[in-house]
Design a protein around this motif. Structure first.
Motif, PDB file in Angstrom:
ATOM      1  N   THR A 299      -6.736   4.107  -2.823  1.00 18.27           N
ATOM      2  CA  THR A 299      -5.563   4.574  -3.556  1.00 18.27           C
ATOM      3  C   THR A 299      -5.740   4.333  -5.049  1.00 18.27           C
ATOM      4  O   THR A 299      -5.384   5.184  -5.872  1.00 18.27           O
ATOM      5  CB  THR A 299      -4.300   3.858  -3.055  1.00 18.27           C
TER       6      THR A 299
ATOM      7  N   CYS B 167       1.120   2.438 -10.433  1.00 17.50           N
ATOM      8  CA  CYS B 167       0.286   2.372  -9.229  1.00 17.50           C
ATOM      9  C   CYS B 167      -0.927   1.489  -9.467  1.00 17.50           C
ATOM     10  O   CYS B 167      -1.225   0.582  -8.671  1.00 17.50           O
ATOM     11  CB  CYS B 167      -0.136   3.784  -8.821  1.00 17.50           C
TER      12      CYS B 167
ATOM     13  N   ASP C  44       2.205   9.354  -5.773  1.00 14.48           N
ATOM     14  CA  ASP C  44       2.789  10.656  -5.470  1.00 14.48           C
ATOM     15  C   ASP C  44       3.836  11.058  -6.505  1.00 14.48           C
ATOM     16  O   ASP C  44       4.016  12.251  -6.792  1.00 14.48           O
ATOM     17  CB  ASP C  44       3.441  10.636  -4.080  1.00 14.48           C
TER      18      ASP C  44
ATOM     19  N   SER D 250       0.835  -1.202   0.000  1.00 17.67           N
ATOM     20  CA  SER D 250       0.000   0.000   0.000  1.00 17.67           C
ATOM     21  C   SER D 250       0.871   1.254   0.000  1.00 17.67           C
ATOM     22  O   SER D 250       0.603   2.224  -0.721  1.00 17.67           O
ATOM     23  CB  SER D 250      -0.930  -0.007   1.218  1.00 17.67           C
ATOM     24  N   ASN D 251       1.940   1.228   0.794  1.00 14.65           N
ATOM     25  CA  ASN D 251       2.868   2.359   0.818  1.00 14.65           C
ATOM     26  C   ASN D 251       3.550   2.543  -0.528  1.00 14.65           C
ATOM     27  O   ASN D 251       3.747   3.671  -0.999  1.00 14.65           O
ATOM     28  CB  ASN D 251       3.921   2.149   1.909  1.00 14.65           C
TER      29      ASN D 251
ATOM     30  N   GLN E  28       1.067   4.139  -2.917  1.00 14.45           N
ATOM     31  CA  GLN E  28       0.903   5.565  -2.640  1.00 14.45           C
ATOM     32  C   GLN E  28       2.118   6.361  -3.121  1.00 14.45           C
ATOM     33  O   GLN E  28       1.976   7.451  -3.683  1.00 14.45           O
ATOM     34  CB  GLN E  28       0.699   5.786  -1.146  1.00 14.45           C
TER      35      GLN E  28
END
Length: 996
Positions: A772, A743, A736, A728-729, A732
């Motif tokens: 996300t 993604c 970004d 998940s990080n 993200q």
């Protein structure tokens, strides 16, 4: 459709709503129901609209047998009542002659003579209507290419003609030209023709997804791997799960098979498994099945024919069995087309695809590169590989395991794993050897090892039970020292297994009356955890005092458990006052280990000392300790502690802001970790910390690689929740960084994992992954898909009674997307849900932003007619701002009151209420204050001045005061060094003077 429309207005609204649905059975069934309802009105025009929608649903829902039937009804209506067809309906009718030609061509049961007859009908109709014949020649070429005869002549007759109003769109015609060159073996010319489509300059409903699917292999052959990677991710997303683009999906599967991405190919096949049942077009199905067969043949050739895979519904499939079934069906379809056409074109094309060999050994396509071994069904983890060969005899193996375990050597895990395998064999005979001890001792040893591995997966309750069972067996074997260690380990594992809510029950009762619930839960939980670990430490001390005379290495383990209990208390409380007791216990361990020459425990004590200083916030001391430890380990060992020490040093260096030094430490740690069994080193954490160091150095691509590597290692270790959090990080971060396709591809892959599909993974974590993904879709301008996902998430999160704040945030974002789509009735409903949830758990900024944005969209899209609704949104935003002010909430950037005043100015300007707009903008400028040196504030201030100047000078025609306002602001910005903002105002002033 719940109820049939009762008026033509309701029918048109239902048609518009259905048009917003994705193609598929739901849209098609609704279109059928609406066509039946339209007949009841007895009016031709509503029926024409309903039939057009129905034909579109059949065409793009891959049901070519039904499309011509609907068109025949439309053509009869046109022949009987041509006057009811206005220019737009007439254009639609003649355009769809091509749809029927495509549908008939895709059905092998339709004779070739009938295809030619339909083309003659199309030409005659076009000539009679005075229409250009270029579309007819386009269809003639496509039939020639399909049959495989006279293609060159048909191409010249079409390609040399000027385009007309009924010609296919430029993107589609570009694709046809490129395919002609590709069929001739001219990759270079085909790619040149495709350039405007692949670059996104030309597009339509099917393009560029269709062109991309054909261009993938030529691009690989041309060595354009970076481009092909990007196009595969975006192109596949444009056709995934779409029955009308089954052939395109088949070519993406073929591409995966020929570039070393067989595992991704199987993943995409599973995602599109419904197409086996949904695709009713034989030609599309042939295209899909051929791509599937290329993939399956490659997987089978690599020795994985027994892998389970998704296939035709009704039974389970392996790669080998599905390949045989796919080959049978595809061969039959190709033969049927060739029999109809009187050529061998389809069999030959199919054979060409199946005979292709891999173009690349590997091509990394996503942030989650996987091999076929990664997608194999879960099995028992492989035993760790020891540095030295294991003894053959059970007696020697038991002896070696205990020796290594006493040292804390990582190779002990391999010995225990081998012994576990041996002892589960029905023919195992325990050695009659005094050093091996009784079978009960070996069972206890194995239980203790199993408990240790369970602890590493945070399965503390399971570990505690295993330790207790081991302790009982050790007592049976009259090994009191080992029994004490097992019971002590059970105590500490049990302390970590106490559910947080159970921990807090007693502490919550002690919260004074009147204390807010928001503060009670965290404080009570912390107090309860501190108490649990304090009690655990006391019990460990008691066990230690009751076990005099046990072996030194066992005493050292007891001391280490005591350090851990106090360390966990420090970690739970975050109170540096708890650091001193930890350090005192560390010194006891260090002194004892030094006296007895226990090198592993000496290193452990120094590691714990550095860790404790770090947890207490004394990073310089922690770093000095870690530096000393690393040097000692380099020279004296034990070497297996070095990766862990480097990990700690890197983490401390990150805390001190030295990313370069942290990168060096952590990189060495990752390299050295590869030399030891995975059970002995927390390699996923090393990669995660290295990702942080990379971010600090601006190495974002490398950071993403380390994050995804960390997550994949966690998956392999069985810590799936942690793995998904790490992924998940990574998702993200890629969002970004603007890597939208990466993604979305990563999240699509994760959301296909079995435990996600089966609902076994934490629902909130899955919701975060979907959120996300929805944001990435929105950023990538796929607003239709983004809105659908946001609406679904908003509906689900409405039931999160324990987390209304998250629902408020999701509903606020959903309302904005609905507003962008012009669906303000739904947007109002959803933002009201956000307001209700916000009242329970405030999300001032997100809800205020949504209300202001809805007001802007309403006024922008509807002008004066939308002003009342826009002001209603802003009234709600005003109440949110009032509550935020009362609560002392501070927004990021400009205040909510300032943003609200500016939005009042903007929506009044959109609606033509210019005096009100100027008043609101002056209020916003007053709230903003002077711009100062802050560039963000200066930009906001300049924009507010600009809009006020436009309203005053252009719409209110007060040129002089507008110029005075703008010029003074420009001078002020220039004096503060904000030249770019000043230039925008200077340009506006010049236009006002020129009367523009």
């Amino acid at each position: 459709m719940q109820t049939a429309p009762q008026t033509t207005d309701e029918l048109y609204e239902a048609l518009r709503e259905n048009d917003r649905r994705p193609y598929g059975r739901t849209r098609t069934v609704t279109a059928e129901e609406l066509a039946e309802a339209a007949e009841l009105f007895g009016e031709p025009v509503p029926l024409i609209h309903a039939l057009l929608e129905l034909q579109e649903a059949y065409t793009y829902g891959s049901e070519p047998r039904k499309s011509p039937v609907v068109f025949a009804r439309l053509l009869n209506l046109f022949d009987e009542q041509p006057g009811v067809f206005d220019d737009r309906l007439r254009h639609q009718l003649f355009w769809r002659f091509k749809w029927v030609a495509n549908a008939l061509r895709s059905l092998p049961e339709v004779p070739l003579a009938s295809l030619r007859q339909w083309q003659t009908e199309m030409r005659d109709r076009y000539e009679k209507a005075g229409l250009d014949l270029q579309p007819y020649y386009g269809q003639a070429y496509q039939l020639a290419a399909h049959v495989g005869e006279d293609t060159a002549l048909a191409y010249e007759l079409w390609a040399g003609r000027t385009r007309g109003r009924l010609s296919d769109c430029e993107a589609c015609e570009t694709c046809e030209r490129a395919l002609y060159h590709l069929a001739a073996g001219d990759d270079e010319r085909a790619l040149r023709a495709w350039e405007p489509v692949l670059a996104g300059k030309e597009s339509c409903q099917e393009e560029p997804a269709r062109s991309v699917s054909y261009a993938l292999l030529p691009l690989v052959r041309a060595g354009r791997t970076d481009e092909v990677r990007r196009l595969h991710l975006a192109g596949y997303r444009g056709c995934r799960r779409n029955p009308s683009m089954a052939g395109e999906i088949g070519r993406h599967l073929e591409f995966c098979a020929l570039t070393g991405n067989e595992a991704r190919g199987l993943e995409l096949l599973a995602e599109n498994r419904t197409l086996f049942d949904e695709v009713d077009s034989p030609l599309s199905l042939l295209d899909l099945l051929t791509g599937v067969e290329v993939l399956l043949a490659r997987v089978e050739a690599l020795g994985h024919g027994e892998l389970p895979t998704a296939g035709f519904p009704g039974r389970s499939w392996t790669v080998a069995s599905l390949r045989a079934e796919v080959r049978r069906r595809a061969d039959d379809l190709a033969a049927r087309f060739d029999a109809r056409n009187g050529t061998t074109a389809h069999t030959d094309r199919r054979r060409t695809r199946l005979d292709r060999t891999p173009l690349l050994e590997s091509l990394e396509l996503t942030l989650r590169p996987r091999t076929l071994a990664d997608v194999a069904p879960a099995t028992a983890p492989a035993a760790p590989e020891p540095a030295e060969a294991l003894p053959e005899s059970p007696a020697e193996l038991i002896k070696r395991a205990r020796e290594l375990d006493e040292q804390g050597h990582p190779d002990a895990h391999a010995c225990w794993a081998r012994l576990r395998t041996l002892t589960t064999d029905p023919d195992y005979v325990h050695p009659d050897d005094p050093e091996a001890g009784p079978p009960a001792r070996l069972r206890a040893d194995l239980l203790e090892e199993e408990a240790t591995l369970a602890e590493r997966k945070d399965a503390h309750a399971d570990a505690a039970a295993l330790y207790e069972e081991a302790a009982g067996l050790y007592e049976d074997a009259e090994l009191a020292g080992h029994a004490v260690i097992a019971r002590a380990s059970a105590v500490l594992a049990g302390a970590q297994a106490v559910p947080p809510r159970a921990e807090a029950e007693d502490a919550e009762r002690a919260v004074p009356e009147g204390a807010g619930a928001e503060g009670a839960d965290p404080q009570a939980r912390t107090a309860a955890q501190v108490a649990v670990f304090s009690e655990a430490h006391a019990e460990l001390v008691r066990l230690h005092e009751q076990a005099p005379g046990i072996a030194p290495y066992l005493q050292a383990r007891l001391l280490r458990l005591r350090v851990s209990a106090h360390g966990l208390r420090l970690q739970a409380s975050g109170d540096s006052e708890h650091a001193a007791p930890v350090l005192a216990e560390v010194e006891l361990l260090f002194d004892f280990a030094t006296r007895h020459g226990l090198t592993g425990q000496i290193a452990a004590a120094r590691l714990l000392r550095a860790t404790t200083h770090g947890m207490a916030g004394d990073l310089p001391t922690a770093l000095a300790e870690a530096d000393g430890l690393v040097e000692v380990l380099r020279t004296d060992g034990p070497a297996w502690h070095l990766p862990r020490a480097l990990s700690l040093r890197g983490k401390i260096q990150l805390g001190l802001g030295d990313a370069e030094a942290a990168y060096a430490s952590l990189s060495e740690g990752v390299r050295l970790a590869a030399e030891w069994p995975a059970e002995s080193v927390d390699t996923p954490t090393l990669h995660g910390e290295l990702a942080q160091a990379c971010m600090g150095l601006g190495r974002t691509d490398e950071a993403l690689r380390h994050l995804t590597r960390s997550a994949e290692l966690e998956l392999r270790a069985g810590t799936r929740f942690d793995a998904f959090c790490t992924y998940s990080n990574a998702a993200q971060l890629s969002l970004d960084l603007g890597r939208i396709d990466d993604c979305i591809a990563l999240l699509d892959s994760l959301l296909l994992e079995p435990d996600v599909v089966d609902g076994e993974l934490d629902d909130r974590l899955v919701a975060q992954l979907r959120l996300t993904r929805a944001r990435a879709l929105r950023t990538g301008d796929d607003l239709k898909a983004a809105t659908a996902e946001f609406v679904a998430l908003a509906a689900e999160s409405a039931g999160w009674d324990d987390d209304p704040g998250s629902h408020a945030m999701i509903a606020a974002e959903t309302a904005i997307l609905l507003g962008e789509a012009g669906e303000f009735t739904k947007a109002r409903e959803v933002v009201d849900q956000a307001l209700a949830a916000h009242a329970r758990d405030p999300r001032y900024e997100q809800v205020s932003n949504a209300l202001r944005e809805l007001a802007r969209l309403r006024a922008q899209q509807h002008g004066p007619e939308g002003l009342t609704d826009a002001r209603a949104f802003l009234d709600d935003a005003g109440r949110v701002a009032d509550a935020a002010r009362t609560a002392g909430f501070k927004a990021h950037g400009r205040s909510l009151d300032t943003a609200l005043a500016y939005e009042h100015g903007r929506i009044n300007a959109y609606a033509g209420a210019y005096d009100e707009a100027l008043t609101a903008l002056d209020k916003a400028l007053g709230l903003l204050g002077e711009p100062g040196e802050d560039p963000h504030l200066a930009a906001e201030w300049a924009e507010c001045v600009r809009l006020a100047g436009v309203v005053e000078g252009v719409y209110l025609e007060r040129t002089a005061p507008a110029l005075a306002r703008i010029e003074a602001a420009a001078d002020r910005l220039t004096s503060l060094g904000h030249s770019e903002e000043a230039e925008s105002l200077t340009g506006l002033a010049e236009r006002l003077r020129d009367g523009e």
